[in-house]
Design a protein around this motif. Structure first.
Motif, PDB file in Angstrom:
ATOM      1  N   ARG A 394       0.833  -1.201   0.000  1.00  0.00           N
ATOM      2  CA  ARG A 394       0.000   0.000   0.000  1.00  0.00           C
ATOM      3  C   ARG A 394       0.871   1.255   0.000  1.00  0.00           C
ATOM      4  O   ARG A 394       1.961   1.285   0.577  1.00  0.00           O
ATOM      5  CB  ARG A 394      -0.904   0.024   1.229  1.00  0.00           C
ATOM      6  N   GLY A 396       0.493   5.920  -0.997  1.00  0.00           N
ATOM      7  CA  GLY A 396      -0.286   6.997  -1.588  1.00  0.00           C
ATOM      8  C   GLY A 396      -0.176   7.022  -3.094  1.00  0.00           C
ATOM      9  O   GLY A 396      -1.111   7.421  -3.796  1.00  0.00           O
ATOM     10  N   CYS A 417      -1.475   7.597   2.579  1.00  0.00           N
ATOM     11  CA  CYS A 417      -2.356   6.477   2.887  1.00  0.00           C
ATOM     12  C   CYS A 417      -1.885   5.882   4.216  1.00  0.00           C
ATOM     13  O   CYS A 417      -0.682   5.652   4.395  1.00  0.00           O
ATOM     14  CB  CYS A 417      -2.288   5.442   1.762  1.00  0.00           C
ATOM     15  N   PHE A 422      -3.690  11.385   5.052  1.00  0.00           N
ATOM     16  CA  PHE A 422      -4.937  11.204   4.319  1.00  0.00           C
ATOM     17  C   PHE A 422      -5.407  12.552   3.791  1.00  0.00           C
ATOM     18  O   PHE A 422      -4.987  13.609   4.255  1.00  0.00           O
ATOM     19  CB  PHE A 422      -6.017  10.560   5.189  1.00  0.00           C
TER      20      PHE A 422
END
Length: 473
Positions: A394, A396, A417, A422
């Protein structure tokens, strides 16, 4: 010029009153603000170059390319699209709402607080301001006290380019930031460390203020077996050592496949020698290497190098530092253990740990064990490698065969992320961040709404009909 401690309170009260008196800044006025800001930046370019040289030792080309040009492009993009972004967007009606009209209007949130960091003190102060202005907001900008010369230039630009009923810059130390966080803003946009980001979010919760957090993290460069090594070396050297490694989306560490590891290290050493030289004196005199923001940060980075050596790491390039000169040489460390000090937190300096991995699965495992970064950089000519990494790790953003470039793409949202933050910035995403998406629904009374059939008093007949419909759908 140092702002009085209570000056930012007066700024807040003036801007809050302006929001109350004129909650909606019309499009022509927004465009005028953006154009004036763009002109002010262009006129202040010599002062910005001087300030960033003083604060961070930046070469004028680095200032122009990494601090100023992205903002000018952001303003131009907003000027071109703000009228379209601001239009009311119609929505289709479901079958059970005949005769209604549905739409979404993008309205300004009101008064925004922008808290910016030291590493790109102009870019990360003014970039969010552009989005806030495009969305019709007013803003207070609190730049970092660690870059006082640049913060003063930002204040000068804003005060000359924008009315004091639209924006203000609050100069001061962390106490100024703390006092601002005690005030009820309509949105807070923070760029900085994860630790401070959590404090900002906690303070914002007292007023239920929405927050955008652009944090950091350890963004890896994954060099696969089928990578173009010359390309990977060129890109990683730029992505790591720009601004002396003080870049939130910069390459933090490299995971290199065993089959190309030695070749990669050799090419990287050659590249760094070509850019910065091969001796302490050449590194110190290189115009292409910025300075660390403070002596304390130099000491922290020096300790990381020393700790890595004590843990079995090998410095294959650089390693020199000087606290008084705020200098750390471009440094490459091999034989780094995945649980070493260099791999525990974001480095935020010109130190590149390079870890040998036996396969792409090995690289994925290491990357997954580290909190979610802002970006993952993949170097491979194999079609499937970036897909496999994207599915497993994972972040951004994921960028293949390049570094940093997604930051300046006008059509791509930028943000983190998980542990890297965020919310999104830049372009239309930035406009949305500073906008309240207001729902608009009108019933034209042409038809009786089927929804009225489920109003009280309830009946078995309607219940049976609804049950049939639910089974059908």
């Amino acid at each position: 010029m140092v702002q009085r401690r209570d000056g930012h309170i007066a700024d807040y009260e003036r801007l809050r009153a302006a929001v109350s008196n004129e909650p909606l800044i019309e499009i022509p006025e927004r465009i005028a603000h953006l154009r004036s800001l763009k002109s002010g930046i262009s006129e202040s370019l010599p002062a910005l170059r001087t300030a960033l040289r003083e604060d961070l030792g930046k070469h004028s080309l680095e200032t122009d390319s990494s601090e100023v040009a992205p903002i000018i492009l952001e303003i131009r993009h907003a000027l071109k699209h703000v009228a379209r972004w601001s239009r009311v967007q119609r929505r289709k009606n479901p079958f059970f709402m005949p005769g209604s009209s549905a739409a979404v209007a993008f309205e300004p949130k009101g008064l925004a607080l922008i808290l910016s960091p030291f590493n790109y003190p102009f870019n990360l102060s003014v970039g969010p301001l552009v989005s806030a202005l495009a969305a019709g907001n007013r803003a207070v900008i609190k730049p970092s006290e660690l870059t006082p010369a640049t913060s003063q230039v930002v204040s000068d630009i804003v005060s000359r380019a924008l009315p004091d009923s639209v924006a203000a810059v609050a100069l001061g130390d962390k106490e100024t930031a703390r006092s601002l966080l005690e005030l009820p803003f309509d949105h807070i946009f923070f760029s900085g460390s994860n630790r401070v980001g959590r404090i900002v979010m906690s303070d914002a919760a007292k007023f239920a203020t929405p927050v955008t957090l652009e944090l950091g993290g350890k963004s890896p460069a994954v060099v696969c077996a089928k990578a173009d090594i010359d390309l990977a070396v060129r890109k990683i050297a730029a992505g790591k050592f720009l601004n002396a490694g003080q870049t939130c989306i910069g390459v933090d560490y490299a995971l290199v496949d065993d089959s190309v590891f030695d070749h990669f290290i050799e090419k990287l050493q050659d590249r760094l020698k070509m850019i910065y030289g091969s001796s302490k004196d050449e590194w110190l005199s290189s115009p292409s290497l910025s300075r660390i923001v403070s002596g304390d940060h130099v000491s922290r980075l020096r300790n990381l190098i020393e700790d890595s050596i004590s843990e079995g790491g090998t410095v294959v390039f650089g390693g020199h530092s000087d606290v008084a000169l705020r200098f750390v040489a471009p440094t490459v460390v091999t034989n780094v253990k995945s649980d070493s000090a260099l791999m525990s937190d974001e480095i935020f300096g010109p130190i590149l740990p390079v870890i040998r991995t036996k396969s792409i699965e090995g690289s994925i495992k290491i990357a997954r064990d580290i909190p979610t970064p802002l970006a993952v950089y993949v170097f491979s000519d194999a079609k499937d490698d970036d897909r496999r990494i994207r599915a497993a790790v994972r972040s951004g953003a994921i960028v293949t065969n390049d570094v940093l470039s997604h930051f300046v793409h006008p059509e791509l949202p930028f943000g983190g992320c998980g542990a890297s933050g965020f919310g999104r910035a830049h372009g239309y995403a930035g406009f949305q961040t500073f906008s309240n998406e207001r729902t608009i629904l009108k019933n034209r009374k042409l038809f009786r709404s089927p929804l009225e059939s489920v109003y009280a008093p309830y009946s078995d007949k309607v219940g049976t009909l609804l049950e049939r419909l639910l089974r059908r759908f």
